[in-house]
Design a protein around this motif. Structure first.
Motif, PDB file in Angstrom:
ATOM      1  N   ILE A  30      40.335  45.056  45.060  1.00  0.00           N
ATOM      2  CA  ILE A  30      40.378  45.249  43.611  1.00  0.00           C
ATOM      3  C   ILE A  30      39.360  46.324  43.231  1.00  0.00           C
ATOM      4  O   ILE A  30      38.266  46.380  43.800  1.00  0.00           O
ATOM      5  N   ILE A  31      39.756  47.166  42.290  1.00  0.00           N
ATOM      6  CA  ILE A  31      38.901  48.262  41.833  1.00  0.00           C
ATOM      7  C   ILE A  31      38.667  48.094  40.336  1.00  0.00           C
ATOM      8  O   ILE A  31      39.620  48.023  39.553  1.00  0.00           O
ATOM      9  N   PHE A  32      37.398  48.024  39.974  1.00  0.00           N
ATOM     10  CA  PHE A  32      36.996  47.902  38.576  1.00  0.00           C
ATOM     11  C   PHE A  32      36.472  49.252  38.096  1.00  0.00           C
ATOM     12  O   PHE A  32      35.536  49.794  38.681  1.00  0.00           O
ATOM     13  N   LEU A  33      37.067  49.781  37.047  1.00  0.00           N
ATOM     14  CA  LEU A  33      36.610  51.028  36.443  1.00  0.00           C
ATOM     15  C   LEU A  33      35.987  50.684  35.096  1.00  0.00           C
ATOM     16  O   LEU A  33      36.696  50.291  34.165  1.00  0.00           O
ATOM     17  N   ALA A  34      34.667  50.785  35.013  1.00  0.00           N
ATOM     18  CA  ALA A  34      33.948  50.401  33.792  1.00  0.00           C
ATOM     19  C   ALA A  34      34.399  49.013  33.353  1.00  0.00           C
ATOM     20  O   ALA A  34      34.806  48.785  32.222  1.00  0.00           O
ATOM     21  N   SER A  35      34.344  48.093  34.289  1.00  0.00           N
ATOM     22  CA  SER A  35      34.867  46.753  34.059  1.00  0.00           C
ATOM     23  C   SER A  35      34.177  45.759  34.974  1.00  0.00           C
ATOM     24  O   SER A  35      33.474  46.142  35.910  1.00  0.00           O
ATOM     25  N   TYR A  36      34.414  44.491  34.699  1.00  0.00           N
ATOM     26  CA  TYR A  36      33.916  43.419  35.554  1.00  0.00           C
ATOM     27  C   TYR A  36      34.835  42.212  35.391  1.00  0.00           C
ATOM     28  O   TYR A  36      35.578  42.117  34.407  1.00  0.00           O
ATOM     29  N   PRO A  45      37.768  36.219  49.341  1.00  0.00           N
ATOM     30  CA  PRO A  45      37.511  37.128  50.465  1.00  0.00           C
ATOM     31  C   PRO A  45      38.304  38.427  50.297  1.00  0.00           C
ATOM     32  O   PRO A  45      39.326  38.648  50.942  1.00  0.00           O
ATOM     33  N   ILE A  46      37.834  39.268  49.391  1.00  0.00           N
ATOM     34  CA  ILE A  46      38.563  40.485  49.040  1.00  0.00           C
ATOM     35  C   ILE A  46      37.584  41.650  48.934  1.00  0.00           C
ATOM     36  O   ILE A  46      36.422  41.467  48.570  1.00  0.00           O
ATOM     37  N   LYS A  47      38.047  42.836  49.271  1.00  0.00           N
ATOM     38  CA  LYS A  47      37.237  44.044  49.129  1.00  0.00           C
ATOM     39  C   LYS A  47      37.233  44.435  47.656  1.00  0.00           C
ATOM     40  O   LYS A  47      38.228  44.265  46.951  1.00  0.00           O
ATOM     41  N   GLU A 117      37.952  57.269  49.091  1.00  0.00           N
ATOM     42  CA  GLU A 117      37.144  56.821  50.232  1.00  0.00           C
ATOM     43  C   GLU A 117      37.263  55.307  50.432  1.00  0.00           C
ATOM     44  O   GLU A 117      37.358  54.827  51.558  1.00  0.00           O
ATOM     45  N   PHE A 118      37.260  54.564  49.344  1.00  0.00           N
ATOM     46  CA  PHE A 118      37.390  53.112  49.408  1.00  0.00           C
ATOM     47  C   PHE A 118      38.740  52.720  50.013  1.00  0.00           C
ATOM     48  O   PHE A 118      38.807  51.903  50.934  1.00  0.00           O
ATOM     49  N   LEU A 119      39.808  53.316  49.503  1.00  0.00           N
ATOM     50  CA  LEU A 119      41.142  52.987  50.007  1.00  0.00           C
ATOM     51  C   LEU A 119      41.311  53.396  51.467  1.00  0.00           C
ATOM     52  O   LEU A 119      41.898  52.651  52.254  1.00  0.00           O
TER      53      LEU A 119
END
Length: 126
Positions: A30-36, A45-47, A117-119
């Motif tokens: 999961i990717i948070f962009l200016a979020s939480y 157990p997730i990246k 880079e993350f992906l």
């Protein structure tokens, strides 16, 4: 992978809360962009990647730090120096946001590089 900006990140994390059986099978990260996450997902157990701007007037870096306990323990954090909330999109300056100290193009370039880079790191693992 799921991703979302601002409330979109909240929605993505809520999906994980409601469907934890998909973590690691259908959803690798999961990717948070200016979020939480609005609720605790630290047990999943997730990246995870959290990208935020130092000049964000909507979701301050201080708030991100205060909410760290809600994020998965694997979360990687990227602070964009000079970046704000509005420049994660292309909709002009949002009410309550601060002026960015970098251009929108520069901010988006940093975001794209961090996500790429993350992906690459986690999609190359089989």
């Amino acid at each position: 992978f799921l991703a979302g900006h601002s409330l979109g990140g909240v929605a993505a994390s809520e999906f994980l809360v409601k469907h934890p059986e998909l973590v690691g099978i259908k959803v690798k990260g999961i990717i948070f962009l200016a979020s939480y996450p609005a609720r605790d997902i630290s047990y999943l157990p997730i990246k995870s990647l959290c990208i935020y701007g130092s000049e964000d007037g909507i979701l301050s870096p201080k708030t991100i730090k205060e909410k760290k306990a809600l994020f998965p323990s694997s979360t990687e954090y990227v602070e964009i120096l000079g970046g704000n909330h509005s420049q994660f999109g292309s909709y002009g300056l949002q009410k309550g946001d601060k002026e960015a100290k970098i251009s929108a193009h520069e901010q988006i370039s940093i975001v794209v590089k961090a996500i790429k880079e993350f992906l690459e790191k986690y999609t190359s693992q089989r």
